[in-house]
Motif scaffolding. Sequence first.
Motif, mmCIF file in Angstrom:
data_model
loop_
_atom_site.group_PDB
_atom_site.id
_atom_site.type_symbol
_atom_site.label_atom_id
_atom_site.label_comp_id
_atom_site.label_asym_id
_atom_site.label_seq_id
_atom_site.Cartn_x
_atom_site.Cartn_y
_atom_site.Cartn_z
ATOM 1 N N TYR A 38 -21.716 72.412 36.008
ATOM 2 C CA TYR A 38 -21.710 72.906 34.635
ATOM 3 C C TYR A 38 -23.070 72.663 33.977
ATOM 4 C CZ TYR A 38 -20.251 73.192 29.731
ATOM 5 O OH TYR A 38 -20.138 73.518 28.404
ATOM 6 N N ASP A 39 -23.629 73.700 33.378
ATOM 7 C CA ASP A 39 -24.890 73.604 32.624
ATOM 8 C C ASP A 39 -26.084 73.112 33.444
ATOM 9 O OD1 ASP A 39 -24.012 74.606 30.208
ATOM 10 O OD2 ASP A 39 -24.130 72.715 29.131
ATOM 11 N N SER A 40 -26.020 73.183 34.760
ATOM 12 C CA SER A 40 -27.086 72.640 35.611
ATOM 13 C C SER A 40 -28.473 73.162 35.257
ATOM 14 C CB SER A 40 -26.814 72.950 37.078
ATOM 15 O OG SER A 40 -25.703 72.258 37.527
ATOM 16 N N PHE A 41 -28.567 74.446 34.980
ATOM 17 C CA PHE A 41 -29.857 75.066 34.671
ATOM 18 C C PHE A 41 -29.838 75.738 33.292
ATOM 19 C CE2 PHE A 41 -29.541 74.768 39.246
ATOM 20 C CZ PHE A 41 -30.756 74.188 39.567
ATOM 21 N N PHE A 42 -28.944 75.286 32.439
ATOM 22 C CA PHE A 42 -28.805 75.855 31.099
ATOM 23 C C PHE A 42 -30.141 75.790 30.352
ATOM 24 C CE2 PHE A 42 -27.587 75.863 26.626
ATOM 25 C CZ PHE A 42 -26.666 76.898 26.588
ATOM 26 N N ASN A 43 -30.489 76.863 29.686
ATOM 27 C CA ASN A 43 -31.718 76.981 28.888
ATOM 28 C C ASN A 43 -33.001 76.925 29.722
ATOM 29 O OD1 ASN A 43 -30.536 77.421 26.412
ATOM 30 N ND2 ASN A 43 -30.570 75.277 25.822
ATOM 31 N N CYS A 44 -32.920 77.223 30.986
ATOM 32 C CA CYS A 44 -34.129 77.376 31.812
ATOM 33 C C CYS A 44 -34.532 78.850 31.696
ATOM 34 C CB CYS A 44 -33.853 76.974 33.253
ATOM 35 S SG CYS A 44 -33.467 75.230 33.455
ATOM 36 N N ALA A 63 -23.715 77.331 34.350
ATOM 37 C CA ALA A 63 -24.740 76.756 35.226
ATOM 38 C C ALA A 63 -26.088 77.430 34.991
ATOM 39 C CB ALA A 63 -24.327 76.893 36.689
ATOM 40 N N PHE A 64 -26.053 78.730 34.699
ATOM 41 C CA PHE A 64 -27.276 79.486 34.420
ATOM 42 C C PHE A 64 -27.229 80.086 33.013
ATOM 43 C CE2 PHE A 64 -26.953 79.266 38.992
ATOM 44 C CZ PHE A 64 -28.248 78.940 39.361
ATOM 45 N N GLY A 65 -26.542 79.416 32.100
ATOM 46 C CA GLY A 65 -26.446 79.888 30.720
ATOM 47 C C GLY A 65 -27.817 79.979 30.059
ATOM 48 N N ASN A 66 -28.056 81.044 29.361
ATOM 49 C CA ASN A 66 -29.325 81.320 28.673
ATOM 50 C C ASN A 66 -30.505 81.457 29.629
ATOM 51 O OD1 ASN A 66 -28.169 81.447 26.173
ATOM 52 N ND2 ASN A 66 -28.645 79.340 25.632
ATOM 53 N N CYS A 67 -30.230 81.773 30.865
ATOM 54 C CA CYS A 67 -31.300 82.054 31.843
ATOM 55 C C CYS A 67 -31.460 83.576 31.912
ATOM 56 C CB CYS A 67 -30.950 81.478 33.209
ATOM 57 S SG CYS A 67 -30.888 79.686 33.255
ATOM 58 N N ASN A 68 -31.875 84.157 30.819
ATOM 59 C CA ASN A 68 -31.907 85.610 30.686
ATOM 60 C C ASN A 68 -33.054 86.293 31.416
ATOM 61 O OD1 ASN A 68 -29.607 85.478 29.109
ATOM 62 N ND2 ASN A 68 -30.777 85.210 27.245
#
Length: 135
Positions: A38-44, A63-68
């Motif tokens: 969970y959230d591992s790479f959030f905001n990267c 895990a990739f949240g906000n990795c747009n």
Amino acid sequence: MTDLTLSKNCKNIPSYAFQNCQGLKELVIPEGVETIGYDSFFNCYYINSVSFPSTLKSIDSYAFGNCNSIEEMHISDIASWCKVSHSNYIMSSGEGKLYLNGELVTDLVIPEGVTDINSYAFMHCVSIKNVYIHF
């Protein structure tokens, strides 16, 4: 840091492990990793390429949240990718391309023996033009 390559001994990437690592651009997850927490790479925000192992079993929520900026997903095995439990989709920008063993996938062939395709497996993969399912 512009890229991240994890140790081959890593089985699970824990929750929040790389949250807010703004310098990451390329991510290579090695064979052997089974879970991305969970959230591992959030905001990267600047990750543009992710390579996933065939050993992966689950990608937890956000895990990739906000990795747009993710534009490329690299996999080595379609059958394994179909089995991955995705709590949400990877590419949220709608610009993503799927690569299988380094080749851009335009004709997706789901091989014989695959009985399920998990939710979000190919969501936003804009490179896919045709899908062939073999049962």
